[in-house]
Design a protein around this motif. Structure first.
Motif, PDB file in Angstrom:
ATOM      1  N   LEU A 110       0.686  -1.205   0.370  1.00  6.19           N
ATOM      2  CA  LEU A 110       0.002  -0.215  -0.141  1.00  6.19           C
ATOM      3  C   LEU A 110       1.028   1.078  -0.005  1.00  6.19           C
ATOM      4  CD1 LEU A 110      -2.930   1.536   0.382  1.00  6.19           C
ATOM      5  CD2 LEU A 110      -2.360   1.834   2.905  1.00  6.19           C
ATOM      6  N   VAL A 111       0.585   2.301  -0.561  1.00 10.42           N
ATOM      7  CA  VAL A 111       1.312   3.125  -0.618  1.00 10.42           C
ATOM      8  C   VAL A 111       0.708   4.647  -0.437  1.00 10.42           C
ATOM      9  CG1 VAL A 111       2.564   4.987  -3.131  1.00 10.42           C
ATOM     10  CG2 VAL A 111       3.065   2.667  -2.875  1.00 10.42           C
ATOM     11  N   VAL A 112       0.799   5.431  -0.304  1.00  8.85           N
ATOM     12  CA  VAL A 112       0.324   6.574   0.655  1.00  8.85           C
ATOM     13  C   VAL A 112       0.416   8.157   0.150  1.00  8.85           C
ATOM     14  CG1 VAL A 112      -0.563   8.134   2.255  1.00  8.85           C
ATOM     15  CG2 VAL A 112      -0.295   6.134   2.905  1.00  8.85           C
ATOM     16  N   VAL A 113       0.059   8.578  -0.623  1.00 14.83           N
ATOM     17  CA  VAL A 113       0.684   9.517  -1.706  1.00 14.83           C
ATOM     18  C   VAL A 113      -0.256  10.810  -1.418  1.00 14.83           C
ATOM     19  CG1 VAL A 113       0.621  10.542  -4.253  1.00 14.83           C
ATOM     20  CG2 VAL A 113       0.433   7.935  -4.150  1.00 14.83           C
ATOM     21  N   ASN A 114       1.375  11.743  -0.726  1.00 21.47           N
ATOM     22  CA  ASN A 114       0.606  12.639  -0.156  1.00 21.47           C
ATOM     23  C   ASN A 114       1.702  13.431  -0.012  1.00 21.47           C
ATOM     24  OD1 ASN A 114       2.615  11.244   1.399  1.00 21.47           O
ATOM     25  ND2 ASN A 114       2.384  11.998   3.165  1.00 21.47           N
ATOM     26  N   VAL A 134      -4.988   8.023  -2.054  1.00 22.56           N
ATOM     27  CA  VAL A 134      -4.125   9.740  -2.104  1.00 22.56           C
ATOM     28  C   VAL A 134      -4.967  10.533  -1.207  1.00 22.56           C
ATOM     29  CG1 VAL A 134      -5.533   9.614  -3.232  1.00 22.56           C
ATOM     30  CG2 VAL A 134      -3.405  10.991  -4.244  1.00 22.56           C
ATOM     31  N   GLU A 135      -4.012  11.569  -1.121  1.00 22.48           N
ATOM     32  CA  GLU A 135      -4.541  12.962  -0.114  1.00 22.48           C
ATOM     33  C   GLU A 135      -5.401  13.597  -1.407  1.00 22.48           C
ATOM     34  OE1 GLU A 135      -5.037  14.973   2.214  1.00 22.48           O
ATOM     35  OE2 GLU A 135      -3.615  14.229   3.497  1.00 22.48           O
ATOM     36  N   LYS A 136      -6.624  14.230  -0.363  1.00 19.51           N
ATOM     37  CA  LYS A 136      -7.182  14.729  -1.262  1.00 19.51           C
ATOM     38  C   LYS A 136      -5.907  15.941  -1.585  1.00 19.51           C
ATOM     39  CE  LYS A 136      -7.099  18.370   2.354  1.00 19.51           C
ATOM     40  NZ  LYS A 136      -7.013  19.110   1.479  1.00 19.51           N
ATOM     41  N   GLN A 175      -0.486  18.468  -7.489  1.00 18.57           N
ATOM     42  CA  GLN A 175      -0.315  19.029  -8.298  1.00 18.57           C
ATOM     43  C   GLN A 175       1.067  17.410  -9.008  1.00 18.57           C
ATOM     44  OE1 GLN A 175       0.983  21.249  -6.454  1.00 18.57           O
ATOM     45  NE2 GLN A 175      -0.463  22.760  -7.242  1.00 18.57           N
ATOM     46  N   THR A 176       1.542  16.811  -8.229  1.00 16.89           N
ATOM     47  CA  THR A 176       2.139  15.174  -7.640  1.00 16.89           C
ATOM     48  C   THR A 176       1.205  13.969  -7.571  1.00 16.89           C
ATOM     49  OG1 THR A 176       3.157  15.341  -6.048  1.00 16.89           O
ATOM     50  CG2 THR A 176       4.391  16.813  -7.215  1.00 16.89           C
ATOM     51  N   HIS A 177       0.073  14.705  -7.327  1.00 15.73           N
ATOM     52  CA  HIS A 177      -0.624  13.381  -7.011  1.00 15.73           C
ATOM     53  C   HIS A 177      -0.990  12.418  -8.269  1.00 15.73           C
ATOM     54  CE1 HIS A 177      -2.574  15.311  -3.740  1.00 15.73           C
ATOM     55  NE2 HIS A 177      -2.050  15.302  -3.172  1.00 15.73           N
ATOM     56  N   PHE A 178      -1.359  13.386  -9.607  1.00 10.13           N
ATOM     57  CA  PHE A 178      -1.669  12.603 -10.811  1.00 10.13           C
ATOM     58  C   PHE A 178      -0.040  11.354 -11.252  1.00 10.13           C
ATOM     59  CE2 PHE A 178      -1.020  11.768 -15.381  1.00 10.13           C
ATOM     60  CZ  PHE A 178      -2.236  10.596 -15.251  1.00 10.13           C
ATOM     61  N   GLU A 179       1.317  12.009 -10.981  1.00 11.87           N
ATOM     62  CA  GLU A 179       2.139  10.956 -11.552  1.00 11.87           C
ATOM     63  C   GLU A 179       2.383  10.237 -10.682  1.00 11.87           C
ATOM     64  OE1 GLU A 179       7.081  12.563 -11.628  1.00 11.87           O
ATOM     65  OE2 GLU A 179       5.533  14.159 -11.284  1.00 11.87           O
ATOM     66  N   TYR A 180       2.280  10.402  -9.259  1.00 11.04           N
ATOM     67  CA  TYR A 180       2.519  10.122  -8.124  1.00 11.04           C
ATOM     68  C   TYR A 180       1.904   8.532  -8.075  1.00 11.04           C
ATOM     69  CZ  TYR A 180       6.477  12.734  -7.455  1.00 11.04           C
ATOM     70  OH  TYR A 180       7.764  13.002  -6.994  1.00 11.04           O
ATOM     71  N   THR A 181       0.761   8.898  -8.111  1.00 13.01           N
ATOM     72  CA  THR A 181      -0.110   7.775  -7.707  1.00 13.01           C
ATOM     73  C   THR A 181      -0.452   6.756  -9.418  1.00 13.01           C
ATOM     74  OG1 THR A 181      -1.811   9.453  -7.181  1.00 13.01           O
ATOM     75  CG2 THR A 181      -3.012   7.022  -8.331  1.00 13.01           C
ATOM     76  N   LYS A 182      -0.047   7.166  -9.998  1.00  8.47           N
ATOM     77  CA  LYS A 182      -0.100   6.316 -11.438  1.00  8.47           C
ATOM     78  C   LYS A 182       0.989   5.361 -11.778  1.00  8.47           C
ATOM     79  CE  LYS A 182       0.217   6.622 -16.706  1.00  8.47           C
ATOM     80  NZ  LYS A 182       0.711   7.390 -17.788  1.00  8.47           N
ATOM     81  N   MET A 183       2.078   6.203 -10.945  1.00  3.27           N
ATOM     82  CA  MET A 183       3.989   5.361 -10.742  1.00  3.27           C
ATOM     83  C   MET A 183       3.317   4.055  -9.965  1.00  3.27           C
ATOM     84  SD  MET A 183       7.189   7.042 -10.180  1.00  3.27           S
ATOM     85  CE  MET A 183       6.816   8.553 -11.077  1.00  3.27           C
ATOM     86  N   ALA A 184       2.589   4.069  -8.922  1.00  2.87           N
ATOM     87  CA  ALA A 184       2.076   3.246  -7.751  1.00  2.87           C
ATOM     88  C   ALA A 184       1.647   2.318  -8.085  1.00  2.87           C
ATOM     89  CB  ALA A 184       1.530   4.099  -6.851  1.00  2.87           C
ATOM     90  N   LEU A 185       0.262   2.555  -8.958  1.00  2.00           N
ATOM     91  CA  LEU A 185      -1.150   1.683  -9.793  1.00  2.00           C
ATOM     92  C   LEU A 185       0.543   0.931 -11.120  1.00  2.00           C
ATOM     93  CD1 LEU A 185      -4.363   3.947 -10.345  1.00  2.00           C
ATOM     94  CD2 LEU A 185      -3.366   1.647  -8.330  1.00  2.00           C
TER      95      LEU A 185
END
Length: 351
Positions: A66-70, A92-94, A74-84
């Motif tokens: 499990l990865v927490v993107v916090n 992912v944080e709001k 502006q980086t949520h899309f990049e890092y969430t996509k990378m983790a998936l």
């Protein structure tokens, strides 16, 4: 107890206050990894977590599921996509993303990979939000005709955080930051609206991202819901005002979990860990069955952000409902995008 290994993408305020304390105290999670680009602040309280210098390095080397993107929005899309793409489930944080198209792409990717993606809508676990939900469910105010939800602050000086205050940075400003909470609460209470009108701008000046917004949501049954936020509010309003055919309910914003966590409170698992209220925080004024006025001071029950991670754990282990699934939060992003359009065009937008 099954142990879920977690990696944290940053150790700023969000990591230190909203995530790491709960992951440490919940017996079903193990914070195995944390990204700190140059510091080692996490070592003091979380020595068991391996420090990585980038999200890429953590995803490549850490034993986590499990990865927490916090990180900044502006980086949520990049890092969430990378983790998936690395085969990891994601919290992912709001705000979820900077726009709805990014949100839809991530939801599609998670579905294709057979992974879960949840947005950290922690204000669903605030005492004031839960109290309003409770009062409305009891039905004393009758059919609701009008509602207002506010999140005001008195922060007239710049914070110095470019990702939040630079008007050129997509996703900066109060509409995405605090608006992601208010929009989520409105949708949870009343569903998805038909139309909206919005006014969004910066009270501090054009060199700063928006710090004021007002959104009017129009519903099919003639319900009107107003969402509002300002950083020039020294004297607090009631955060929630619910008006119905039989009466009204006013609720203060009294949840203090964030302040207590910043001050060093430890969120004990399975226990109430917040300070009790010193006085009532709401007013219920309604007509009873005999048409007699009942005016009651109410007190909300404690909220607990631990319940978010408890629900994440129960989803992983038992298959229970996932809290704030990303496909649900797409609705919020549609409202935020439409609010931008409405404010820029000066018109009502149909959703």
């Amino acid at each position: 107890m099954q142990l879920v290994k977690v990696g944290l993408c940053a150790f700023g305020m969000s990591g230190k206050v909203f995530h790491a304390p709960f992951l440490k105290e919940h017996p079903g999670f193990f914070m195995s990894a944390v990204v700190e680009r140059s510091k080692e602040d996490s070592k003091e309280k979380y020595p068991e977590a391996t420090i990585y210098r980038s999200v890429e390095e953590m995803l490549k080397n850490a034993d986590i599921e499990l990865v927490v993107v916090n990180t900044p929005v502006q980086t949520h899309f990049e890092y969430t996509k990378m983790a998936l793409e690395a085969g990891k489930n994601v919290v992912v944080e709001k705000p979820f993303t900077v726009n709805v198209s990014q949100a839809e792409e991530l939801v599609k990717l998670a579905e294709e990979k057979g992974l879960f993606l949840s947005v950290y809508q922690n204000r669903r676990f605030d005492r004031d939000y839960l109290q309003v939900q409770k009062i409305m469910s009891e039905g004393n105010v009758g059919n609701i005709k009008e509602a207002e939800i506010r999140f005001d602050r008195f922060r007239t000086e710049p914070s110095g955080k470019a990702h939040k205050e630079n008007p050129e940075a997509t996703g900066s400003g109060s509409l995405h930051d605090l608006g992601s909470h208010l929009v989520d609460q409105a949708v949870q209470y009343f569903g998805f609206p038909e139309r909206l009108f919005a006014d969004v701008f910066s009270m501090k000046g054009k060199e700063f991202a928006n710090d004021y917004f007002e959104i009017i949501l129009f519903y099919q049954n003639d319900l009107r819901v107003r969402l509002k936020s300002s950083v020039f509010t020294k004297e607090a309003h009631y955060a929630y005002a619910i008006h119905g055919e039989k009466g009204s309910f006013l609720q203060e914003r009294t949840d203090n979990q964030e302040n207590e966590l910043v001050a060093g409170a430890v969120p004990e698992y399975g226990k109430e860990w917040t300070q009790p209220l010193k006085e009532p925080d709401g007013i219920l004024n309604y007509l009873n069955e005999n048409k007699e006025t009942q005016r009651i001071f109410t007190s909300s029950e404690p909220g607990n952000y631990m319940n978010y991670y408890q629900q994440i754990y129960e989803f992983i282990v038992f298959g229970y409902a996932l809290p704030s699934p990303a496909e649900e939060i797409i609705k919020n992003m549609k409202i935020i995008d439409a609010a931008w359009e409405s404010s820029k065009e000066g018109k009502i937008v149909t959703l």
